[in-house]
Design a protein around this motif. Sequence first.
Motif, PDB file in Angstrom:
ATOM      1  N   SER A  38      71.874  13.131   4.405  1.00 47.42           N
ATOM      2  CA  SER A  38      72.677  13.940   5.329  1.00 47.42           C
ATOM      3  C   SER A  38      74.169  13.729   5.077  1.00 47.42           C
ATOM      4  N   GLN A  39      74.551  12.505   4.746  1.00 46.49           N
ATOM      5  CA  GLN A  39      75.963  12.219   4.453  1.00 46.49           C
ATOM      6  C   GLN A  39      76.396  12.886   3.156  1.00 46.49           C
ATOM      7  N   LEU A  40      75.516  12.867   2.159  1.00 52.83           N
ATOM      8  CA  LEU A  40      75.831  13.520   0.891  1.00 52.83           C
ATOM      9  C   LEU A  40      75.965  15.028   1.073  1.00 52.83           C
ATOM     10  N   ARG A  41      75.141  15.607   1.949  1.00 54.90           N
ATOM     11  CA  ARG A  41      75.270  17.039   2.246  1.00 54.90           C
ATOM     12  C   ARG A  41      76.644  17.331   2.831  1.00 54.90           C
ATOM     13  N   HIS A  69      65.836   5.036   2.845  1.00 53.30           N
ATOM     14  CA  HIS A  69      66.396   6.377   3.017  1.00 53.30           C
ATOM     15  C   HIS A  69      67.900   6.446   2.728  1.00 53.30           C
ATOM     16  N   GLU A  70      68.431   5.432   2.038  1.00 54.23           N
ATOM     17  CA  GLU A  70      69.828   5.464   1.607  1.00 54.23           C
ATOM     18  C   GLU A  70      69.886   5.346   0.096  1.00 54.23           C
ATOM     19  N   TYR A  71      70.880   5.990  -0.480  1.00 53.92           N
ATOM     20  CA  TYR A  71      71.060   5.966  -1.930  1.00 53.92           C
ATOM     21  C   TYR A  71      72.169   4.983  -2.297  1.00 53.92           C
ATOM     22  N   TYR A  72      71.897   4.185  -3.310  1.00 59.06           N
ATOM     23  CA  TYR A  72      72.816   3.163  -3.797  1.00 59.06           C
ATOM     24  C   TYR A  72      72.999   3.324  -5.305  1.00 59.06           C
ATOM     25  N   LEU A  73      74.128   2.880  -5.787  1.00 58.21           N
ATOM     26  CA  LEU A  73      74.316   2.778  -7.227  1.00 58.21           C
ATOM     27  C   LEU A  73      73.609   1.530  -7.739  1.00 58.21           C
ATOM     28  N   THR A  74      72.954   1.652  -8.890  1.00 59.86           N
ATOM     29  CA  THR A  74      72.454   0.469  -9.566  1.00 59.86           C
ATOM     30  C   THR A  74      73.643  -0.241 -10.227  1.00 59.86           C
TER      31      THR A  74
END
Length: 272
Positions: A38-41, A69-74
Amino acid sequence: MSGFEIYREMGDDVQAIYRSRLITEILLSLNESSRKLSQLREITGSTSQSIIPKLRKLEADHLIETKEHEYYLTQTGKVVASRLSDSFATVGTINKFKHFWSGHYLERIPGPLLKEIGCLYESKVLNDKGTKILNVYNNQLKMIKEAGYIHGVSSVVTEGYAESISERVKEGIPVELIVPPHIAEKLEQSPYLEKIDELKDYENFKLMVIDEDIKAGLIVTDKRLSLSLYKKDGVEYDITTGLFSLDPKGIEWGERLFGYCKGQAESTKMQI
């Protein structure tokens, strides 16, 4: 392998990032913090249907991962995203102040610091023109007056600068100044010699001489950065134009430049 050869071999992979606005924005956003869909949208102004395929590609390339349900950088994603951010900041800073850079002599600024020029993006260039006579000079004096400490590299000396610095030293403000040989010679003459003599017993004042003329005027304080340069010919110091920054990144960049000069000055073991 040269950079050109790497580009020929890996160009499609690189362009896949730079060509896609969404991939670029996702990486830059995650470089700041983890995000929910939702934040990325909201950040990108795109729909879930547009974002999700890009997220899947970045996951397949092991640049991002999902946790609760959150996206992180590797770790590899952090490397790519930080260099991506640096490249935009670098090009942005050069384009934003193109007349300042193109009109001045940059050859004596150390290469590693030129590569970090993106740190100066949140700056502004001031000029002396029209009714704004001595605009740069007056702003520099204001910096000195408001500083909690002063680190400077001076390519020019005036009685106004000398008086302002002297006042701050006597007020107890830590001051470290670095000057090239031609300025050191002026400081050994009146009226500057008398002011230097007044400050010789102040432990909060340090004056060093650097063998190398860095072709720049630098003032770094706890609050601001001021950078002035020689004109394009490398002969005449430009007192009418200066780059100023209140941004912590800009101030840190100035401290690194001062640190480089201080290292060179200390190696000469010359001190007035």
